[in-house]
Design a protein around this motif. Sequence first.
Motif, mmCIF file in Angstrom:
data_model
loop_
_atom_site.group_PDB
_atom_site.id
_atom_site.type_symbol
_atom_site.label_atom_id
_atom_site.label_comp_id
_atom_site.label_asym_id
_atom_site.label_seq_id
_atom_site.Cartn_x
_atom_site.Cartn_y
_atom_site.Cartn_z
ATOM 1 N N GLU A 298 0.828 -1.205 0.000
ATOM 2 C CA GLU A 298 0.000 0.000 0.000
ATOM 3 C C GLU A 298 0.862 1.255 0.000
ATOM 4 N N LEU A 299 1.909 1.256 0.814
ATOM 5 C CA LEU A 299 2.803 2.411 0.856
ATOM 6 C C LEU A 299 3.556 2.567 -0.461
ATOM 7 N N MET A 300 4.007 1.455 -1.015
ATOM 8 C CA MET A 300 4.745 1.523 -2.282
ATOM 9 C C MET A 300 3.860 2.045 -3.413
ATOM 10 N N VAL A 301 2.620 1.607 -3.449
ATOM 11 C CA VAL A 301 1.696 2.091 -4.473
ATOM 12 C C VAL A 301 1.470 3.589 -4.307
ATOM 13 N N ALA A 302 1.406 4.066 -3.074
ATOM 14 C CA ALA A 302 1.222 5.501 -2.825
ATOM 15 C C ALA A 302 2.452 6.305 -3.239
ATOM 16 N N LEU A 303 3.641 5.679 -3.143
ATOM 17 C CA LEU A 303 4.878 6.408 -3.485
ATOM 18 C C LEU A 303 5.231 6.331 -4.970
ATOM 19 N N LEU A 304 4.598 5.464 -5.716
ATOM 20 C CA LEU A 304 4.913 5.331 -7.143
ATOM 21 C C LEU A 304 4.723 6.631 -7.940
ATOM 22 N N PRO A 305 3.660 7.406 -7.721
ATOM 23 C CA PRO A 305 3.549 8.679 -8.455
ATOM 24 C C PRO A 305 4.702 9.642 -8.161
ATOM 25 N N VAL A 306 5.201 9.626 -6.929
ATOM 26 C CA VAL A 306 6.341 10.479 -6.580
ATOM 27 C C VAL A 306 7.582 10.014 -7.339
ATOM 28 N N LEU A 307 7.781 8.708 -7.403
ATOM 29 C CA LEU A 307 8.894 8.155 -8.160
ATOM 30 C C LEU A 307 8.783 8.523 -9.641
ATOM 31 N N ASP A 308 7.563 8.473 -10.183
ATOM 32 C CA ASP A 308 7.340 8.882 -11.575
ATOM 33 C C ASP A 308 7.704 10.353 -11.778
ATOM 34 N N ASP A 309 7.332 11.187 -10.815
ATOM 35 C CA ASP A 309 7.671 12.612 -10.920
ATOM 36 C C ASP A 309 9.181 12.828 -10.900
ATOM 37 N N PHE A 310 9.890 12.093 -10.049
ATOM 38 C CA PHE A 310 11.352 12.190 -10.036
ATOM 39 C C PHE A 310 11.928 11.788 -11.398
ATOM 40 N N ASP A 311 11.387 10.721 -11.940
ATOM 41 C CA ASP A 311 11.861 10.243 -13.239
ATOM 42 C C ASP A 311 11.625 11.298 -14.326
ATOM 43 N N ARG A 312 10.438 11.894 -14.363
ATOM 44 C CA ARG A 312 10.132 12.938 -15.351
ATOM 45 C C ARG A 312 11.027 14.155 -15.145
ATOM 46 N N ALA A 313 11.240 14.534 -13.883
ATOM 47 C CA ALA A 313 12.080 15.708 -13.600
ATOM 48 C C ALA A 313 13.514 15.452 -14.052
ATOM 49 N N ARG A 314 14.029 14.291 -13.791
ATOM 50 C CA ARG A 314 15.390 13.970 -14.255
ATOM 51 C C ARG A 314 15.470 14.016 -15.766
ATOM 52 N N HIS A 315 14.455 13.481 -16.434
ATOM 53 C CA HIS A 315 14.456 13.443 -17.896
ATOM 54 C C HIS A 315 14.390 14.857 -18.492
ATOM 55 N N HIS A 316 13.538 15.730 -17.958
ATOM 56 C CA HIS A 316 13.353 17.067 -18.524
ATOM 57 C C HIS A 316 14.431 18.059 -18.121
ATOM 58 N N THR A 317 15.116 17.798 -17.019
ATOM 59 C CA THR A 317 16.130 18.762 -16.570
ATOM 60 C C THR A 317 17.561 18.304 -16.830
ATOM 61 N N LYS A 318 17.754 17.177 -17.509
ATOM 62 C CA LYS A 318 19.130 16.691 -17.693
ATOM 63 C C LYS A 318 19.934 17.565 -18.647
ATOM 64 N N ASP A 319 19.283 18.232 -19.601
ATOM 65 C CA ASP A 319 20.006 19.082 -20.559
ATOM 66 C C ASP A 319 19.907 20.563 -20.231
ATOM 67 N N THR A 320 19.212 20.920 -19.181
ATOM 68 C CA THR A 320 19.027 22.336 -18.872
ATOM 69 C C THR A 320 20.159 22.868 -18.004
ATOM 70 N N GLU A 321 20.447 24.128 -18.191
ATOM 71 C CA GLU A 321 21.447 24.821 -17.372
ATOM 72 C C GLU A 321 20.758 25.712 -16.336
ATOM 73 N N ASP A 322 19.429 25.777 -16.393
ATOM 74 C CA ASP A 322 18.650 26.651 -15.518
ATOM 75 C C ASP A 322 18.485 25.979 -14.151
ATOM 76 N N ALA A 323 19.138 26.509 -13.149
ATOM 77 C CA ALA A 323 19.074 25.947 -11.795
ATOM 78 C C ALA A 323 17.687 26.138 -11.189
#
Length: 191
Positions: A87-112
């Motif tokens: 139950e806890l892992m299922v609740a944390l999966l959207p947060v993990l997805d957000d981390f994954d998206r943030a890493r993907h979209h900010t890997k080429d940016t220089e904007d801190a």
Amino acid sequence: MADEQNLPQDDNLTGNADHVAGEMTEETTGPGEATASEGAPHATGSKTDAELADLKDKYLRLAAEFENYKRRTTKERADLFKTANQELMVALLPVLDDFDRARHHTKDTEDANAVRESVDIIYNKLQKTLSQKGLVTMEAKGGDFDPELHEAITQIPAPSEDLKGKIVDEVEKGYSLGDRVIRHAKVVLGS
């Protein structure tokens, strides 16, 4: 000799060899009359044997039932722990997805600021998800020291008189789950 075989025999003389003169045999008692030795101990013995067998059977069944109960509750407890973690892992999966998206979209940016914003959004979402599951962050800075909630790492001179004996800084946050402390806050005390 032949005459002895034809003579009528007396029942009193040829009866039970254990029979003593003057005693009445079981056959001479009247109907409904029972002798003391006839069946009373035998009936009591068989009754207690039956009760003993019944109690032994009940005990064995109860012991087997208890073993089954222990086995079942152990399995249910293990399943509950698995389910609670799930139950806890299922609740944390959207947060993990957000981390994954943030890493993907900010890997080429220089904007801190873009990276900072994405981390803040994800942090707030994680904080909200954990608080929905019952996690409470302890507020320790500036408060009184409580050994049940806090762990003092060191003492420093208090920056002001009102902070003497109080918590000056919080090195690591403390958390409680429901009414139970799951991590003590590591704090610095003012002296």
